[in-house]
Write an enzyme that holds these catalytic residues in place. Structure first.
Site, PDB file in Angstrom:
ATOM      1  CG  ASP A  10      -1.703   1.208   1.430  1.00  0.00           C
ATOM      2  OD1 ASP A  10      -2.334   1.647   0.455  1.00  0.00           O
ATOM      3  OD2 ASP A  10      -1.710   1.771   2.548  1.00  0.00           O
ATOM      4  CG  LEU A  11       1.656   5.743  -1.767  1.00  0.00           C
ATOM      5  CD1 LEU A  11       3.137   5.540  -2.070  1.00  0.00           C
ATOM      6  CD2 LEU A  11       1.022   6.597  -2.869  1.00  0.00           C
ATOM      7  CG  ASP A  12      -1.680   7.564   0.573  1.00  0.00           C
ATOM      8  OD1 ASP A  12      -0.729   8.311   0.323  1.00  0.00           O
ATOM      9  OD2 ASP A  12      -2.665   7.447  -0.175  1.00  0.00           O
TER      10      ASP A  12
ATOM     11  CB  THR B 199       0.435  10.838   2.038  1.00  0.00           C
ATOM     12  OG1 THR B 199       0.231   9.443   2.034  1.00  0.00           O
ATOM     13  CG2 THR B 199       1.563  11.196   1.101  1.00  0.00           C
TER      14      THR B 199
ATOM     15  CE  LYS C  73      -4.163   7.317   9.346  1.00  0.00           C
ATOM     16  NZ  LYS C  73      -3.392   6.934  10.529  1.00  0.00           N
TER      17      LYS C  73
ATOM     18  CB  SER D  12      -2.108   2.854  -3.621  1.00  0.00           C
ATOM     19  OG  SER D  12      -2.615   4.093  -3.192  1.00  0.00           O
ATOM     20  CB  ALA D  13      -7.426   3.634  -2.216  1.00  0.00           C
TER      21      ALA D  13
ATOM     22  CE  LYS E 287      -5.869  -0.832  -0.954  1.00  0.00           C
ATOM     23  NZ  LYS E 287      -4.708  -0.121  -0.412  1.00  0.00           N
TER      24      LYS E 287
ATOM     25  CD  GLU F 170      -3.674  -1.675   2.956  1.00  0.00           C
ATOM     26  OE1 GLU F 170      -3.755  -0.834   3.873  1.00  0.00           O
ATOM     27  OE2 GLU F 170      -3.999  -1.431   1.789  1.00  0.00           O
ATOM     28  CG  ASP F 171      -1.868   2.577   6.486  1.00  0.00           C
ATOM     29  OD1 ASP F 171      -2.211   2.202   5.346  1.00  0.00           O
ATOM     30  OD2 ASP F 171      -2.128   3.715   6.932  1.00  0.00           O
TER      31      ASP F 171
HETATM   32  C1  BG6 Z   1      -5.605   6.100   0.274  1.00  0.00           C
HETATM   33  C2  BG6 Z   1      -5.556   6.967   1.516  1.00  0.00           C
HETATM   34  O1  BG6 Z   1      -4.369   5.485   0.064  1.00  0.00           O
HETATM   35  O2  BG6 Z   1      -5.918   6.896  -0.867  1.00  0.00           O
HETATM   36  C3  BG6 Z   1      -6.882   7.700   1.685  1.00  0.00           C
HETATM   37  O3  BG6 Z   1      -5.310   6.150   2.643  1.00  0.00           O
HETATM   38  C4  BG6 Z   1      -7.188   8.497   0.428  1.00  0.00           C
HETATM   39  O4  BG6 Z   1      -6.822   8.524   2.806  1.00  0.00           O
HETATM   40  C5  BG6 Z   1      -7.177   7.573  -0.791  1.00  0.00           C
HETATM   41  O5  BG6 Z   1      -8.451   9.123   0.540  1.00  0.00           O
HETATM   42  C6  BG6 Z   1      -7.423   8.307  -2.104  1.00  0.00           C
HETATM   43  O6  BG6 Z   1      -6.343   9.146  -2.351  1.00  0.00           O
HETATM   44  P1  BG6 Z   1      -6.281  10.243  -3.484  1.00  0.00           P
HETATM   45  O7  BG6 Z   1      -4.824  10.611  -3.547  1.00  0.00           O
HETATM   46  O8  BG6 Z   1      -6.747   9.596  -4.767  1.00  0.00           O
HETATM   47  O9  BG6 Z   1      -7.181  11.368  -3.083  1.00  0.00           O
HETATM   48 MG    MG Z   2      -2.773   3.170   3.556  1.00  0.00          MG
END
Ligand code: BG6
Ligand code: MG
Length: 218
Positions: free
Chosen positions: A9-11, A17, A45, A114-115, A145, A169-170
């Site tokens: 996962d990224l964030d 972030t 998150k 990542s989302a 997710k 994943e967090d």
């Molecule tokens: C997820 C974050 O990775 O991405 C969420 O944990 C965030 O907090 C989601 O809303 C969507 O991110 P973005 O960058 O497309 O607005």
């Molecule tokens: Mg995350």
């Protein structure tokens, strides 16, 4: 096919972030007169941008036109991107680069799952893009997710069987997605929150490289 794939996962896993997402949502919430705290930000998150705005408006008891909704989505993202613009490699979370380097040196397939729709620019900013064999992000999925879609696409693109994949994943929704995909789930963060994970670590400094090698060779 006996290879093991590692999906990150990224964030909250590679970079912190969440603080920038918080600042951008907080700015919008203040503008709309909706109270929004760091604790409220926890439920954002792992959740898509669209769903975050829906939750924020639910918190404020507001219903708005589609046009207004879309305009606020853009406004929040522009504000978020202004924070991202200043990111560099110093924001990579501790020992993440070490783990990526180790996996890469063993020629292990690595994916991002990542989302976020901003995943690529963030990885470019922190100079980690080249470690990933494939990027599956908010632009490539139709189901968020805890649906396993993002991780199943990543496994397919790595050409690795889902049950040979390991996910970092967090977010609770992310652990649920990894488990639904029948992958090995590793929770990064508080173990009481991420108790559904197969393994738990506070951060990557706690992960021994021999543990990863054992997972890769099981
Ligand atoms: C997820 C974050 O990775 O991405 C969420 O944990 C965030 O907090 C989601 O809303 C969507 O991110 P973005 O960058 O497309 O607005
Ligand atoms: Mg995350």
């Amino acid at each position: 096919m006996n290879t093991t794939g590692f999906i990150f996962d990224l964030d909250g896993v590679i970079v912190d972030t969440a603080k920038y997402h918080y600042l951008a949502w907080k700015k919008l919430a203040d503008e709309l007169g909706i109270e929004f705290t760091k604790e409220d930000n926890e439920q954002f998150k792992g959740v898509s941008r669209k769903r975050c705005l829906e939750i924020l408006l639910e918190m404020g008891g507001r219903s708005v036109s589609q046009e207004q909704f879309d305009a606020w989505m853009v406004e929040k993202n522009e504000d978020y991107l202004a924070h991202i613009e200043k990111m560099d490699a110093s924001e990579i979370l501790p020992d993440v680069a070490k783990v990526l380097e180790h996996l890469k040196s063993n020629k292990t397939p690595i994916a991002l799952g990542s989302a976020s729709k901003n995943a690529r620019p963030i990885l470019e900013k922190v100079k980690l893009l080249s470690y990933f064999d494939t990027i599956v992000d908010g632009n490539s999925v139709s189901k968020a997710k805890p649906d396993p879609e993002v991780f199943l696409i990543a496994a397919q693109q790595l050409n690795v069987a889902p049950d040979r994949c390991v996910v970092f994943e967090d977010a609770v929704a992310g652990i649920a997605a990894a488990n639904a995909a029948e992958m090995v789930s590793i929770g990064i963060g508080e173990s009481d929150v991420l108790h559904e994970a197969d393994h738990n670590f506070t951060d990557f400094t706690e992960i021994d490289l021999t543990f990863l090698d054992a997972l890769a060779n099981k």
